[in-house]
Design an enzyme around this catalytic site. Structure first.
Site, PDB file in Angstrom:
ATOM      1  N   SER B 174       0.838  -1.191   0.000  1.00 29.62           N
ATOM      2  CA  SER B 174       0.000   0.000   0.000  1.00 29.62           C
ATOM      3  C   SER B 174       0.885   1.258   0.000  1.00 29.62           C
ATOM      4  CB  SER B 174      -0.922  -0.070   1.231  1.00 29.62           C
ATOM      5  OG  SER B 174      -1.954   0.851   1.157  1.00 29.62           O
ATOM      6  N   ARG B 244     -12.166   6.204   9.401  1.00 26.01           N
ATOM      7  CA  ARG B 244     -11.610   4.858   9.499  1.00 26.01           C
ATOM      8  C   ARG B 244     -12.600   3.807   9.012  1.00 26.01           C
ATOM      9  NH1 ARG B 244      -6.842   2.487   8.979  1.00 26.01           N
ATOM     10  NH2 ARG B 244      -6.608   0.630  10.242  1.00 26.01           N
ATOM     11  N   ASP B 342      -8.512  -6.815  -4.783  1.00 27.82           N
ATOM     12  CA  ASP B 342      -8.160  -5.498  -4.249  1.00 27.82           C
ATOM     13  C   ASP B 342      -8.670  -4.423  -5.203  1.00 27.82           C
ATOM     14  OD1 ASP B 342      -6.998  -3.174  -3.270  1.00 27.82           O
ATOM     15  OD2 ASP B 342      -4.986  -4.031  -3.082  1.00 27.82           O
ATOM     16  N   HIS B 375      -7.914  -5.350  -0.402  1.00 27.06           N
ATOM     17  CA  HIS B 375      -6.618  -4.729  -0.132  1.00 27.06           C
ATOM     18  C   HIS B 375      -5.954  -5.312   1.115  1.00 27.06           C
ATOM     19  CE1 HIS B 375      -3.567  -1.687  -0.446  1.00 27.06           C
ATOM     20  NE2 HIS B 375      -3.878  -1.134   0.708  1.00 27.06           N
ATOM     21  N   ASP B 376      -6.738  -5.710   2.098  1.00 26.16           N
ATOM     22  CA  ASP B 376      -6.178  -6.270   3.329  1.00 26.16           C
ATOM     23  C   ASP B 376      -5.410  -7.568   3.097  1.00 26.16           C
ATOM     24  OD1 ASP B 376      -6.683  -4.343   5.164  1.00 26.16           O
ATOM     25  OD2 ASP B 376      -8.372  -5.333   6.131  1.00 26.16           O
TER      26      ASP B 376
END
Lengths: 398, 398
Positions: B174, B244, B342, B375-376
């Site tokens: 990232s 968040r 992602d 993405h994680d």
């Protein structure tokens, strides 16, 4: 883009005025409470047939209102269209003006089109900003938590007053499509057909999450004041603005944003090194959308409507978890339209409805339109929806 | 999931302590300003070779810190891992503990791994919450707007003090991957290889938009107080929490949310008809993630870091708009890893980098891992990245 005046005149329902009707009876709600009085804001276009068999009910989405077509006699200054859909769309024009009128998808030469502001709304129909007769103050957080079924029951009661028993069609996009589905399930004998556009039988968890974030953004704004902000001179505009930005991005596709904005800077060729000011065009666009939305919309209506659309779940409500069982009572012909790039109400949701209805032997048609703009396609792709909807509605007349 | 103690011991770098180093010279920034003093928080794992040629710099993402591996000697109580990645991950374990250690992807039996908290951070390296020597107060909004290149220059200056000239590799996911790319462009003669995971040469407009929304949510929180909230007893936790939540959803895929939460209710089988309380499991999850994040993270660091990663644009900064021109100076071998699901840092971005490097005749390898978590994945799919990275780093040794 303005059209020649004659062309506007030929395809427009003309100047219209929103009217208001007070329901004679309380509305019974899913939560167990009753609501009374209930006022409904509405507009109609076209002419009711002597047999009252040409009525189409049009249902709006989260941020719409009763002004679906024509030019408003008393323009509020802000169309309920925004985002990409606002471009070239007159401020006083109804949000679905491209779809409703003489020769249009919902052809007012044939049909009597009725549009209401939904229950819980902030554009004339009773909602959280209305006066609670018990206190003489706006309901605010004391407004009952409503469901899509409650919206539909309110429309049913409203049409009773108008003397309309049956509907030739119920049509809507997004939350409007949920209302159309709900009509077919709740009142199967009173709906000939439904047109369900960019909608779903139950929002997927990511959509639930986006809505939760938007609501939390309002709830966390101190100006929300527990929902009792009316008359205080402060409203949770900051929080609702953030919620609306989230909404806007979920209504569009990533490629559409790429195509429209790219990574272009707003003010110069060079970075300005700013934390607080917009730098990219897409950042400015979002702030503008947020600012114009908060001027025209009530935050509590946003909260209640967003909650209703996340609660909507035909299988849970009517099928003990089975979509097929929930749809078993449907007798309406069903037209589903979905858009290939819509990731909030994806084509797969419409396919699930199609398969369930087909498995039950019910008449259903699904059209997936290849279009790049995401969920907003249901407002933007009017031209390509028109022949599909016209043909579907004509088949009913045969 | 706890492992047997012996297994932990065998593959762990053990107990580590974050150390701090003050740079001797000011850091010159892209915005034209200089920053001094600059302190860098860092950890190291493994042993520096006598020739100082086995150094791997590991760069963290938006919310990470210098504690990348091992067990912290002074645990802060909150791992910088959260979301799905927090499950089964010890609170005192470094955020990339599965990747750094004896026999792991970044093998501390061979390499001397260095991890720093990035410039602008809130975990030991100088950032907006640090004391501005000009005022004796925290910088707050007076902290200069920094770029990824500024972060990298700070790392370069830090390594100078350590006596490290060349890097065997720079690696990160990232924003960490952006730093690795930036290293290869800024210091081509000093980087043997880069490992760029789930990253991009320039965030796409939808990603720019998500970041703008998260920042706006902080800026609109009255407790942000123009950035001067330190010592006031109030911080923009509400706004950063919303930001968040937005981040979390963008780090995951819609199917992962479906798989993990579905539309399950949190507290009962029936709707509770609530506007203010979470109703669905995914809603509770989001609130929990927001609440735990605001306890450990500084809102201004969030603003500055988010801005830096949206500014990052190799083609604009170094190629006059051409990615190929920007990468022309790269001499490092490049390993790109992307994840099929992602959508924030999609495989297509890595493909653009691969094609540009390949077109220039430079050594590059792209691995797209089919994995469902979005993405994680760069934190969750450690097992599948490990053999790829080990092989890539071993080739360098041949």
């Amino acid at each position: 883009m303005s059209q020649p005046a004659t062309e506007v005149a030929a395809s427009s329902v003309g100047t219209v005025e929103t009217r208001y009707l007070d329901l004679p009876e309380p509305v019974r709600l899913d939560c167990g409470r009753e609501l009374h009085p209930v006022r409904v804001a509405y507009e109609t276009y076209g002419t009711l047939s002597p047999r009252r068999d040409n009525v189409i009910l049009v249902c709006h989405a989260l941020s719409g209102d009763a002004h679906a077509a024509g030019r408003s006699k008393t323009p509020s200054g802000e169309s309920t269209r925004d985002g990409f859909g606002a471009e070239g769309h007159g401020k006083d024009l109804g949000w679905w003006d491209g779809m409703i009128g003489p020769g249009k998808a919902f052809d007012t030469d044939r049909f009597f089109v009725v549009s209401t502001n939904l229950l819980g709304g902030c554009r004339g129909t009773t909602g959280p900003s209305s006066i609670d007769p018990a206190t003489g103050e706006p309901y605010g957080p004391d407004f009952p938590v409503i469901t899509v079924a409650d919206m539909v029951r309110t429309q049913r009661a409203f049409l009773d007053v108008l003397g309309v028993d049956r509907l030739a069609a119920v049509a809507g996009g997004s939350l409007g499509g949920m209302q159309a589905l709900q009509w077919a399930v709740l009142f199967p004998d009173q709906v000939d057909s439904i047109v369900v556009i960019a909608s779903t039988h139950a929002l997927h968890p990511q959509g639930v999450a986006w809505n939760a974030i938007a609501r939390d953004s309002i709830l966390r704004d101190p100006d929300w004041q527990g929902g009792r902000y009316y008359g205080t001179g402060r409203a949770p505009d900051a929080g609702m603005g953030v919620g609306r930005m989230v909404g806007h991005i979920t209504y569009l596709s990533a490629p559409a944003l790429e195509d429209k904005f790219g990574r272009r800077l707003q003010f110069s060729d060079d970075l300005r090194y700013t934390i607080t000011e917009p730098e990219f065009e897409v950042e400015s666009y979002l702030r503008h959308q947020a600012d114009s939305f908060v001027k025209r919309f009530d935050a509590n209506t946003y909260l209640y409507t967003s909650r209703a659309l996340t609660y909507f779940d035909l299988a849970r409500q009517h099928g003990g978890g089975s979509l097929a069982r929930a749809l078993d009572r449907v007798s309406a012909r069903t037209l589903l339209i979905a858009f290939s790039s819509d990731w909030l109400y994806p084509p797969s949701a419409s396919q699930e409805i199609e398969q369930a209805l087909r498995g039950l032997g019910k008449p259903v048609e699904l059209q997936v339109i290849e279009a790049p703009y995401g969920h907003d396609c249901f407002l933007l792709e009017e031209a390509r929806q028109t022949p599909i909807i016209r043909r579907f509605l004509r088949e009913r007349l045969l």
